[in-house]
Each structure stands twice: as structure tokens, then as C-alpha cells.
Design a protein around this motif. Structure first.
Motif, PDB file in Angstrom:
ATOM      1  N   VAL A 201       3.374   5.979  -2.984  1.00 31.36           N
ATOM      2  CA  VAL A 201       4.491   6.751  -3.425  1.00 31.36           C
ATOM      3  C   VAL A 201       4.502   6.505  -4.767  1.00 31.36           C
ATOM      4  CG1 VAL A 201       6.978   6.560  -3.566  1.00 31.36           C
ATOM      5  CG2 VAL A 201       6.163   6.013  -1.309  1.00 31.36           C
ATOM      6  N   GLU A 202       4.098   5.745  -5.656  1.00 31.97           N
ATOM      7  CA  GLU A 202       3.947   5.575  -6.909  1.00 31.97           C
ATOM      8  C   GLU A 202       2.991   6.720  -7.609  1.00 31.97           C
ATOM      9  OE1 GLU A 202       3.341   1.553  -7.974  1.00 31.97           O
ATOM     10  OE2 GLU A 202       5.390   0.970  -7.520  1.00 31.97           O
ATOM     11  N   VAL A 203       1.754   6.655  -6.852  1.00 37.10           N
ATOM     12  CA  VAL A 203       0.699   7.605  -7.351  1.00 37.10           C
ATOM     13  C   VAL A 203       1.262   8.941  -6.897  1.00 37.10           C
ATOM     14  CG1 VAL A 203      -1.593   8.416  -6.531  1.00 37.10           C
ATOM     15  CG2 VAL A 203      -1.119   5.893  -7.002  1.00 37.10           C
TER      16      VAL A 203
ATOM     17  N   THR B  13       1.008  -1.252   0.009  1.00 37.19           N
ATOM     18  CA  THR B  13      -0.191  -0.011   0.113  1.00 37.19           C
ATOM     19  C   THR B  13       0.911   1.409  -0.019  1.00 37.19           C
ATOM     20  OG1 THR B  13      -1.665  -1.305   1.240  1.00 37.19           O
ATOM     21  CG2 THR B  13      -1.787   1.041   1.506  1.00 37.19           C
ATOM     22  N   ALA B  14       1.922   1.271   0.824  1.00 39.78           N
ATOM     23  CA  ALA B  14       2.855   2.436   0.854  1.00 39.78           C
ATOM     24  C   ALA B  14       3.452   2.661  -0.444  1.00 39.78           C
ATOM     25  CB  ALA B  14       3.735   2.235   2.231  1.00 39.78           C
ATOM     26  N   LYS B  15       3.841   1.551  -1.017  1.00 37.00           N
ATOM     27  CA  LYS B  15       4.721   1.588  -2.284  1.00 37.00           C
ATOM     28  C   LYS B  15       3.733   2.048  -3.426  1.00 37.00           C
ATOM     29  CE  LYS B  15       7.219  -1.418  -5.449  1.00 37.00           C
ATOM     30  NZ  LYS B  15       7.827  -2.871  -5.588  1.00 37.00           N
ATOM     31  N   GLN B  16       2.526   1.566  -3.527  1.00 39.90           N
ATOM     32  CA  GLN B  16       1.412   2.062  -4.403  1.00 39.90           C
ATOM     33  C   GLN B  16       1.391   3.678  -4.242  1.00 39.90           C
ATOM     34  OE1 GLN B  16      -1.831  -0.383  -3.903  1.00 39.90           O
ATOM     35  NE2 GLN B  16      -0.966  -2.067  -5.253  1.00 39.90           N
TER      36      GLN B  16
ATOM     37  N   GLU C  43       4.203   9.935  -6.896  1.00 40.89           N
ATOM     38  CA  GLU C  43       5.420  10.591  -8.119  1.00 40.89           C
ATOM     39  C   GLU C  43       4.501  10.739  -9.573  1.00 40.89           C
ATOM     40  OE1 GLU C  43       8.065   7.230  -8.359  1.00 40.89           O
ATOM     41  OE2 GLU C  43       9.195   7.977  -6.628  1.00 40.89           O
ATOM     42  N   GLN C  44       3.297  10.101  -9.537  1.00 38.18           N
ATOM     43  CA  GLN C  44       2.865  10.377 -10.904  1.00 38.18           C
ATOM     44  C   GLN C  44       1.896  11.642 -11.046  1.00 38.18           C
ATOM     45  OE1 GLN C  44       0.410   6.846 -11.395  1.00 38.18           O
ATOM     46  NE2 GLN C  44       2.025   5.628 -12.063  1.00 38.18           N
ATOM     47  N   SER C  45       1.580  11.780  -9.808  1.00 42.67           N
ATOM     48  CA  SER C  45       0.856  13.187  -9.450  1.00 42.67           C
ATOM     49  C   SER C  45       1.846  14.273  -9.700  1.00 42.67           C
ATOM     50  CB  SER C  45       0.018  13.136  -8.022  1.00 42.67           C
ATOM     51  OG  SER C  45      -1.027  12.204  -8.089  1.00 42.67           O
ATOM     52  N   LEU C  46       2.675  14.191  -8.979  1.00 42.39           N
ATOM     53  CA  LEU C  46       3.978  15.222  -8.888  1.00 42.39           C
ATOM     54  C   LEU C  46       4.328  15.489 -10.275  1.00 42.39           C
ATOM     55  CD1 LEU C  46       5.636  17.336  -7.413  1.00 42.39           C
ATOM     56  CD2 LEU C  46       7.314  15.340  -7.213  1.00 42.39           C
ATOM     57  N   GLY C  47       4.563  14.295 -11.183  1.00 44.84           N
ATOM     58  CA  GLY C  47       4.828  14.354 -12.577  1.00 44.84           C
ATOM     59  C   GLY C  47       3.929  15.281 -13.407  1.00 44.84           C
ATOM     60  N   ALA C  48       2.496  14.725 -13.194  1.00 45.08           N
ATOM     61  CA  ALA C  48       1.390  15.516 -13.812  1.00 45.08           C
ATOM     62  C   ALA C  48       1.426  17.009 -13.422  1.00 45.08           C
ATOM     63  CB  ALA C  48       0.194  14.815 -13.363  1.00 45.08           C
ATOM     64  N   ALA C  49       1.514  17.365 -12.297  1.00 46.09           N
ATOM     65  CA  ALA C  49       1.366  18.596 -11.657  1.00 46.09           C
ATOM     66  C   ALA C  49       2.845  19.444 -12.358  1.00 46.09           C
ATOM     67  CB  ALA C  49       1.561  18.689 -10.173  1.00 46.09           C
TER      68      ALA C  49
END
Length: 188
Positions: free
Chosen positions: A157-159, A152-155, A161-167
Motif C-alpha cells: 500500500v505504501e509503495v 507485506t500488504a502494508k508495504q 501510494e508513493q507511485s500514485l503520488g509520483a504519477a
């Protein structure tokens, strides 16, 4: 009676200390990269400010000064976006290094827990199979719970990272549009 010897406990403590020191080194390396980035940004900003101030002071009229200001706007925006990208790269790289260490340690912990259960099962006296079975079930359930929490924690972090990249991408695109708009308005 403990299933671990004093040597095994000392070895585990040394391994844990090595992990903590390794994680600390990774965090410090990321911090060093951040400090280097900020020093580089400050140095270049000071140099550019000096150069731009000299140009502004040597401007012969208001039109030349306005043209100078208009020419600086795209450069400032581009540098800000570059800084933002570098900052995100440093954060992502540091997080990835720490995640690698954490994942390796989680896997090692899972193996040690299984070894502990196996050793406990092999070293108990006859007739204690029910107690060992109950302890094994508890440890297995705890291990599965930890695995679920880790995933859950790994997911998360991945979400993130994706949100930060999109932002970052959206901010970069909006910044470029604002720079272009301001530059066109200044030239008009």
C-alpha cells in the motif's frame, strides 16, 4: 470443551460487527466526499459553460473567439489538475482511515490469539503438554505468518501510494507544460 464461554463468543461477535460497521462507515464517508467533489465539479462546469457560451456568442469576430478559447485552455487544465489532486486526497484519506482500523484489529486479534493459547495451556489436563505445545507452535507460526502477510500488504500500500503520488506529480507537470505550450501556440 471450548476455552471460550458463550458470553465471550457473543462479545467477540458484537466486536466484529462493530468493526464491520465502522469500516462501512469509513467507506461511505469517502464515497460521500467523492460525490460532493463530483457535484461541485459539475455545478462549476455548468456555470462556466454557460458563461463561456454567452461570451462566445457575443464575440464580434473570429479573432475575439480564438482569443476567448485561448484564455480558457489554462483554466481548464488547472481545474483538471485541482480535481485530480482532490480525488487523490479523498482516496488517500479514506485508505488511511481504513488502514488504521485494520491495524488496530490485527493487533487485537494477535492479543486474543495469545490469550486463547494461554487459556488453552492453563485449562488442559495433566499429560497433554505435548499436544498443547504442538498447538501453541502451530498458532505461533500462523500468527507470525499473518504478521508477515500484514507487513507485506502494508508495504504494498505504501509503495502504491508513493507511485500514485509520483504519477500524479508527473501528470501534473506534463499537464502544466501542455497547457503552457497550447496557450503560447494559441496566442501566436
Amino acid at each position: 470443551m471450548t476455552p471460550w464461554s458463550a458470553e465471550q463468543i457473543a462479545a467477540a461477535q458484537q466486536a466484529n460487527l462493530a468493526i464491520v460497521l465502522g469500516l462501512t462507515n469509513k467507506a461511505i464517508e469517502g464515497f460521500e466526499r467523492l460525490v460532493q467533489l463530483n457535484l461541485q465539479a459539475m455545478k462549476s462546469t455548468l456555470t462556466e459553460t454557460r458563461e463561456n457560451t454567452q461570451k462566445a456568442l457575443s464575440a464580434e469576430d473570429q479573432q475575439e473567439l480564438l482569443a476567448l478559447q485561448a484564455s480558457m485552455i489554462p483554466q481548464i487544465g488547472e481545474k483538471a489538475l485541482l480535481y485530480q489532486r482532490q480525488l487523490i486526497e479523498i482516496g488517500t484519506a479514506t485508505q488511511a482511515e481504513i488502514a488504521k482500523v485494520a491495524e488496530a484489529q490485527y493487533e487485537a486479534h494477535s492479543r486474543r490469539m495469545q490469550e486463547l493459547v494461554d487459556n488453552l495451556a492453563n485449562s488442559t489436563p495433566a499429560g497433554s503438554e505435548n499436544a498443547v505445545g504442538a498447538l501453541t507452535s502451530v498458532m505461533t507460526a500462523t500468527n507470525k505468518f499473518c504478521e508477515a502477510m500484514y507487513q507485506t500488504a502494508k508495504q504494498a500500500v505504501e509503495v502504491a501510494e508513493q507511485s500514485l503520488g509520483a504519477a500524479s506529480h508527473a501528470a501534473s507537470k506534463a499537464g502544466k507544460q501542455a497547457i503552457e505550450h497550447t496557450s503560447r501556440a494559441a496566442k501566436a
